[in-house]
Design a protein around this motif. Structure first.
Motif, mmCIF file in Angstrom:
data_model
loop_
_atom_site.group_PDB
_atom_site.id
_atom_site.type_symbol
_atom_site.label_atom_id
_atom_site.label_comp_id
_atom_site.label_asym_id
_atom_site.label_seq_id
_atom_site.Cartn_x
_atom_site.Cartn_y
_atom_site.Cartn_z
ATOM 1 N N GLU A 1 0.827 -1.207 0.000
ATOM 2 C CA GLU A 1 0.000 0.000 0.000
ATOM 3 C C GLU A 1 0.863 1.259 0.000
ATOM 4 O OE1 GLU A 1 -3.347 2.163 2.840
ATOM 5 O OE2 GLU A 1 -3.089 -0.017 2.931
ATOM 6 N N ALA A 2 1.945 1.256 0.788
ATOM 7 C CA ALA A 2 2.848 2.406 0.810
ATOM 8 C C ALA A 2 3.520 2.597 -0.547
ATOM 9 C CB ALA A 2 3.894 2.229 1.909
ATOM 10 N N ALA A 3 3.941 1.485 -1.162
ATOM 11 C CA ALA A 3 4.566 1.567 -2.482
ATOM 12 C C ALA A 3 3.576 2.113 -3.510
ATOM 13 C CB ALA A 3 5.071 0.190 -2.906
ATOM 14 N N ALA A 4 2.299 1.711 -3.386
ATOM 15 C CA ALA A 4 1.275 2.206 -4.308
ATOM 16 C C ALA A 4 1.056 3.707 -4.132
ATOM 17 C CB ALA A 4 -0.027 1.451 -4.075
ATOM 18 N N LEU A 5 1.048 4.163 -2.887
ATOM 19 C CA LEU A 5 0.885 5.588 -2.620
ATOM 20 C C LEU A 5 2.022 6.390 -3.250
ATOM 21 C CD1 LEU A 5 -0.673 7.824 -1.067
ATOM 22 C CD2 LEU A 5 0.863 7.379 0.852
ATOM 23 N N LEU A 6 3.233 5.890 -3.109
ATOM 24 C CA LEU A 6 4.390 6.586 -3.681
ATOM 25 C C LEU A 6 4.399 6.490 -5.205
ATOM 26 C CD1 LEU A 6 6.997 5.473 -1.013
ATOM 27 C CD2 LEU A 6 6.070 7.776 -1.340
ATOM 28 N N LEU A 7 3.853 5.417 -5.734
ATOM 29 C CA LEU A 7 3.715 5.295 -7.184
ATOM 30 C C LEU A 7 2.774 6.383 -7.714
ATOM 31 C CD1 LEU A 7 4.534 3.459 -9.622
ATOM 32 C CD2 LEU A 7 2.417 2.190 -9.216
ATOM 33 N N ALA B 1 -3.343 1.128 -7.977
ATOM 34 C CA ALA B 1 -1.892 1.307 -7.898
ATOM 35 C C ALA B 1 -1.243 0.145 -7.163
ATOM 36 C CB ALA B 1 -1.563 2.627 -7.210
ATOM 37 N N MET B 2 -1.933 -0.425 -6.168
ATOM 38 C CA MET B 2 -1.420 -1.620 -5.489
ATOM 39 C C MET B 2 -1.296 -2.773 -6.486
ATOM 40 S SD MET B 2 -3.632 -1.304 -1.950
ATOM 41 C CE MET B 2 -3.159 -2.931 -1.348
ATOM 42 N N ARG B 3 -2.295 -2.909 -7.357
ATOM 43 C CA ARG B 3 -2.212 -3.940 -8.390
ATOM 44 C C ARG B 3 -1.040 -3.676 -9.329
ATOM 45 N NH1 ARG B 3 -6.707 -5.090 -13.065
ATOM 46 N NH2 ARG B 3 -5.853 -3.123 -13.827
ATOM 47 N N LEU C 1 2.158 -5.998 -10.249
ATOM 48 C CA LEU C 1 2.448 -6.342 -11.642
ATOM 49 C C LEU C 1 3.832 -5.887 -12.087
ATOM 50 C CD1 LEU C 1 -1.015 -5.585 -13.293
ATOM 51 C CD2 LEU C 1 0.091 -7.829 -13.105
ATOM 52 N N GLY C 2 4.574 -5.239 -11.194
ATOM 53 C CA GLY C 2 5.961 -4.905 -11.520
ATOM 54 C C GLY C 2 6.331 -3.449 -11.481
ATOM 55 N N ALA C 3 5.372 -2.546 -11.275
ATOM 56 C CA ALA C 3 5.684 -1.113 -11.230
ATOM 57 C C ALA C 3 6.396 -0.770 -9.924
ATOM 58 C CB ALA C 3 4.413 -0.289 -11.374
ATOM 59 N N ASP C 4 7.451 0.012 -10.004
ATOM 60 C CA ASP C 4 8.206 0.426 -8.817
ATOM 61 C C ASP C 4 8.021 1.915 -8.571
ATOM 62 O OD1 ASP C 4 9.415 -2.081 -8.196
ATOM 63 O OD2 ASP C 4 10.801 -1.797 -9.882
ATOM 64 N N PRO C 5 7.821 2.314 -7.323
ATOM 65 C CA PRO C 5 7.710 3.748 -7.024
ATOM 66 C C PRO C 5 9.050 4.443 -7.229
ATOM 67 C CG PRO C 5 7.818 2.476 -4.989
ATOM 68 C CD PRO C 5 7.714 1.478 -6.109
ATOM 69 N N PRO C 6 9.045 5.720 -7.579
ATOM 70 C CA PRO C 6 10.299 6.446 -7.869
ATOM 71 C C PRO C 6 10.990 6.935 -6.595
ATOM 72 C CG PRO C 6 8.442 7.909 -8.201
ATOM 73 C CD PRO C 6 7.865 6.563 -7.833
ATOM 74 N N VAL C 7 11.236 6.022 -5.681
ATOM 75 C CA VAL C 7 11.902 6.351 -4.419
ATOM 76 C C VAL C 7 12.909 5.248 -4.105
ATOM 77 C CG1 VAL C 7 9.890 7.586 -3.525
ATOM 78 C CG2 VAL C 7 10.165 5.147 -3.035
ATOM 79 N N ARG C 8 13.775 5.526 -3.138
ATOM 80 C CA ARG C 8 14.754 4.513 -2.739
ATOM 81 C C ARG C 8 14.121 3.550 -1.736
ATOM 82 N NH1 ARG C 8 18.506 3.717 1.247
ATOM 83 N NH2 ARG C 8 17.950 5.687 2.283
ATOM 84 N N LEU C 9 14.193 2.276 -2.055
ATOM 85 C CA LEU C 9 13.679 1.229 -1.178
ATOM 86 C C LEU C 9 14.840 0.485 -0.535
ATOM 87 C CD1 LEU C 9 10.925 -0.309 -3.519
ATOM 88 C CD2 LEU C 9 10.594 1.390 -1.711
#
Length: 372
Positions: A33-39, A214-216, A220-228
């Motif tokens: 969910e956090a990754a989706a928000l940042l996406l 965005a979670m989906r 499916l492979g989308a990465d948020p534009p932040v450092r993980l």
């Protein structure tokens, strides 16, 4: 998104500093969910500002407040105070009739003024409660004896369940023994497992369509534009592998588990859209199993033929979600409305008909999940 941007805007205010925000996810679900928000943030998306639909309870409050302000108003001229703009036009006439018929307003030769029911319900402290439109979240306090355990979403107390109603609080399960609807209190006793929890997000209507989709995308492979962190990267990769059967880039999937009795439609459409879809497809949705932000439980005997027949004309008969009359405790001024209008207001606020139609227009795939 708006709350995240607000928090981000409070950082990096000193000269030479950079705005920053650290997400600490405690499990895989919150990480996705956090990754989706940042996406979404990377896509410059912000949720639109949309007024809550069909504010009938505010119409009742405003008419009562006008009578309180002007002492008397004409039973045929009150619309002029708002230039007859909706919803203060002729569509509000049934609300005015209800206020008069139930003693909230008195009618004296065509002049309306505050009645005894309004004084009894809203008159304390010089009608202070009536002059405030906003109210706090309609949470219920959970108690075991005199000990307070916490607060819960009222949806956990109004939804249909089979057998004993159980809650999850403080890491353990509790059986509901008594509900005080007026005081918004729920009494429980310890139980052996089976408790359920729900935390409110975006009011009481779950995750949005945009965030859930965005979670989906993340799965499916989308990465948020932040450092993980490496740990976050590994955990997201594991989530993508574990949930690969419930996401598809070309549409949504209907998955039957290997036992055959668990069928879930993975819409990834958010709570409001799924509430609307579950109400519309009542013939093939499981009536005793709740939907969530990501999926809807369907009948265990569902076949592809039944599915096609069930959705054939669904877009022409979109339904608003059903709501329990017990949920009216969360709608301020609902007492000043006819019950059916108050429930229609709640149903409209729980629905998302446009997103539900978008999902129905997508491609649907049937899959059978094999045992590991």
């Amino acid at each position: 998104m708006a709350s995240f941007l607000q928090r981000l805007g409070r950082t990096g205010r000193r000269p030479g500093s950079t705005r920053n925000c650290l997400f600490l996810a405690v499990d895989t679900g919150s990480l996705v969910e956090a990754a989706a928000l940042l996406l979404l943030w990377g896509r410059h998306w912000v949720e639109p500002v949309v007024a809550p639909p069909e504010p009938r309870h505010i119409v009742a409050q405003q008419i009562l407040a006008l009578c309180l302000q002007d002492h008397r108003i004409g039973d045929r001229s009150w619309q002029q105070s708002w230039n007859a703009l909706a919803p203060f036009d002729t569509s509000a006439a049934p609300i005015v009739r209800y206020l008069v018929d139930n003693g909230y307003l008195e009618d004296d030769q065509g002049m309306l003024f505050i009645g005894p029911a309004a004084e009894l319900r809203f008159g304390r402290r010089n009608f202070m409660e009536m002059t405030a439109v906003f109210t706090g979240p309609p949470e219920f306090t959970v108690l075991t004896g005199r000990t307070e355990l916490g607060r819960i979403d009222p949806g956990l107390l109004t939804e249909e369940v089979q057998g004993e109603r159980r809650l999850l609080l403080g890491g353990r399960s509790w059986a509901v023994t008594y509900i005080d609807w007026r005081r918004r209190r729920c009494f429980v006793e310890p139980a052996d497992g089976g408790g359920r929890a729900r935390w409110t997000n975006l009011g009481w209507a779950g995750l949005s369509f945009a965030l859930t989709r965005a979670m989906r995308d993340v799965l499916l492979g989308a990465d948020p534009p932040v450092r993980l962190t490496k740990r976050a990267v590994d955990r997201i990769a594991r989530a993508r592998d574990e949930q690969s059967s419930v996401v598809h880039p070309g549409g949504n999937v209907i998955v039957r588990d290997h036992r055959g009795d668990d069928v879930r439609w993975w819409t990834w459409a958010g709570y409001r859209a799924n509430a609307t879809l579950a109400a519309t497809l009542g013939g093939i949705a499981d009536p005793m199993q709740r939907f969530d932000d990501r999926h809807i439980r369907l009948r265990g005997d569902l076949t592809p033929v039944m599915w096609r027949e069930g959705i054939a004309d669904a877009m022409e008969r979109i339904c608003l979600p059903e709501v329990s009359d017990r949920a009216l405790v969360g709608l301020k001024f609902s007492d000043a409305l006819p019950k059916q209008l108050a429930m229609a207001t709640l149903a409209a606020r729980l629905a998302s008909t446009d997103k539900a139609m978008d999902v129905l227009a997508e491609t649907h795939r049937f899959l059978v999940k094999h045992a590991d």
